[in-house]
Design an enzyme around this catalytic site. Structure first.
Site, short mmCIF file in Angstrom:
data_model
loop_
_atom_site.label_atom_id
_atom_site.label_comp_id
_atom_site.label_asym_id
_atom_site.label_seq_id
_atom_site.Cartn_x
_atom_site.Cartn_y
_atom_site.Cartn_z
N THR A 190 0.85 -1.17 0.00
CA THR A 190 0.00 0.00 0.00
C THR A 190 0.90 1.24 0.00
OG1 THR A 190 -1.59 -1.24 1.36
CG2 THR A 190 -1.86 1.12 1.33
N GLY A 225 -1.43 -4.20 5.38
CA GLY A 225 -2.81 -4.54 5.67
C GLY A 225 -3.13 -4.66 7.14
#
EC number: 2.3.2.2
Length: 530
Positions: A344, A427
């Site tokens: 991410t 995550g």
């Protein structure tokens, strides 16, 4: 210890220095924080392609001085009309890579359009210019992209379209080599000229859908044409007098309110006999609070259009206090987690007027599905592979559904004004690291650079792992790591500055109006302010 960047008017933080510079360029040209944030987002889609891209999703938290309120935008995609469990009949789970892992429409481009339409001042073509330039002419390949490319060589080599981009000449490009993405540059130029509709209803979306159809994929032109993101009212909680804001489900953002509200029941802070930072108690309580929040997350999180999610009950002070009372101060609980992806990119921008943007974007796994859509240069996410094929599971696969999403940008307000913008890659690690940053900055008076640089941890089970490991950096004193193991934590020591704990960034706006920015030494980021 690296010092924070301090600006009197502006601040940009991101995991890649070129993306931070792209945001700074927009501010120098007279753009606002929203223009700069989209420029950062688009540039990350080019210079950090293993983490994010046009084929992924994003979530946004924004404070506008005009509105005097925090708003959220959900730029995550839904599954296709043809996405049913029967499509995967005979399979235990949705594949994690390849065309059959491409289940949801990418939402990020829609997010750019929504943010600029609502708050932007510069044209899309100008905001996308840095990203286009780096895609067409190249940039020095980062250490993080080099490492991830080497580690995911088999994934990248599986499809010729992907290999042609990420393994030029059939080999892993060297760190610092010029990395060019001309197909992606053409796509970005088309987007700059045709706007959002060129991606979802025009040339770009049509070419991606045509490619997927030829490969046996799920998504059709109707899936692209009917996509739309949503403006949302953010979730609200408190910590030590600060107002905390997170995006609502299908994001796991509510865990970023539950965890600190559980921790508020404990006396963090070295003054007055409080819990010392970096002690056994500090790490143990952080992990145990997170575990409790995750039990509720795993039980209820999905698309709220498909299930009733009692999120206001979960983030209530009374409920969080009751969870805190369940923590054994000396022993680790046996609670478990669900494995989720970890790659991410988080970034944040504050401008001279005080407009503030906290946002995060992802392809889910590193390099997403591994599928580059023909000659578009767009690498597609595999976020939908997290849907369950169990019809009784809350996050079961259904057509036109958003999946359980890990992305969760955060913002904290003080006396009605933005005080802290924070978030991280990773995550399972996102609510864990957010709580670390919040307690370090609020309870231990650290500046944002120290807060992101101090040793970190991540608890939970990753893909393929059988245990609920507590991965903790080697800079944590051995005596503390031994005490955690003796208390029942499954401790695994990782590197001193290990990427497994994520890439965190933060901006603090203090009572003098100064903007202090911190970027993670574990990545290729930069804080830029003046």
């Amino acid at each position: 210890m690296q010092q924070p960047m301090i600006g009197t008017k502006t601040m940009v933080v991101s995991p890649h220095y070129l993306a931070s510079a792209a945001g700074a360029r927009m501010l120098e040209r007279g753009g606002n924080a929203f223009d700069a944030a989209v420029a950062v987002s688009a540039c990350l889609a080019v210079v950090y392609p293993h983490m994010t891209g046009l084929g992924g999703d994003s979530f946004w938290l924004m404070y506008s001085q005009h509105d005097r309120a925090v708003r959220a935008y959900n730029a995550s995609g839904r599954s296709g009309y043809r996405a049913t469990r029967s499509f995967y009949a005979g399979e235990a789970a949705i594949p994690q890579r390849g065309v059959r892992s491409v289940v949801t429409v990418p939402g990020m481009v829609d997010g750019w359009d929504a943010v600029l339409r609502e708050y932007g001042t510069l044209p899309l073509a100008e905001v996308l210019a840095p990203a286009i330039g780096y895609a067409e002419h190249g940039f020095p390949l980062s250490r993080d992209q080099h490492r991830n490319t080497a580690e995911r060589l088999a994934v990248l080599a599986a499809l010729p379209e992907t290999a042609a981009v990420y393994l030029p000449g059939g080999a892993v490009p060297a760190q610092g080599a010029r990395f060019v993405q001309r197909d992606l540059a053409r796509t970005l130029r088309t987007l700059a000229g045709g706007g959002r509709d060129s991606f979802y209803k025009g040339e770009i979306g049509g070419r991606i859908a045509s490619f997927l159809a030829g490969e046996g994929g799920l998504l059709t032109p109707d899936d692209w044409a009917d996509h739309a993101g949503n403006w949302e009212v953010p979730l609200h909680g408190t910590y030590r007098g600060l107002d905390l804001y997170q995006v609502p489900p299908n994001s796991q953002g509510f865990t970023g309110i539950m965890t600190p509200q559980i921790l508020e029941n404990f006396n963090f802070g070295a003054q007055g006999g409080g819990i010392a930072h970096g002690s056994f108690d500090y790490y143990h309580l952080q992990v145990e609070a997170l575990k409790l929040a995750f039990q509720d997350r795993n039980r209820v999180l999905t698309d709220p259009a498909f299930a009733s999610i009692p999120v206001q009950e979960l983030i209530s002070k009374a409920y969080c206090d009751s969870l805190a009372a369940r923590i054994d101060p000396k022993r680790a609980s046996a609670l478990s987690s669900a494995p989720v992806g970890s790659d991410t990119a988080y970034a944040a921008v504050v401008d001279a007027a005080g407009n503030s943007v906290s946002f995060i974007q992802s392809l889910y796994f590193e390099f997403g599905s591994g599928v580059t859509a023909g000659d578009t240069g767009v690498l597609l996410q595999n976020r939908g592979s997290f849907f369950s094929l169990d019809p009784g599971h809350v996050n079961t696969l259904e057509p036109r559904k958003r999946t359980f999403h890990t992305l969760m940008p955060a913002m904290a307000m003080k006396a009605g004004e933005p005080y802290l913008l924070y978030g991280t890659q990773g995550g399972e690690g996102q609510p864990q690291t957010q709580s670390a940053l919040l307690t370090r900055i609020v309870d231990y008076r650290m500046d944002p650079q120290q807060a992101v640089s101090e040793p970190r941890w991540v608890w939970g089970r990753t893909w393929g792992a059988a245990t609920q490991e507590l991965k903790i950096e080697s800079r944590v004193p051995e005596a503390v790591r031994v005490a955690l193991a003796d208390a029942g934590h499954d401790v695994r020591t990782v590197g001193a500055y290990d990427g497994v704990v994520g890439h965190a960034h933060a901006i603090v706006i203090d009572e003098r109006g100064f903007r202090s920015g911190g970027t993670d030494p574990r990545c290729d980021g930069q804080a830029i302010g003046w």
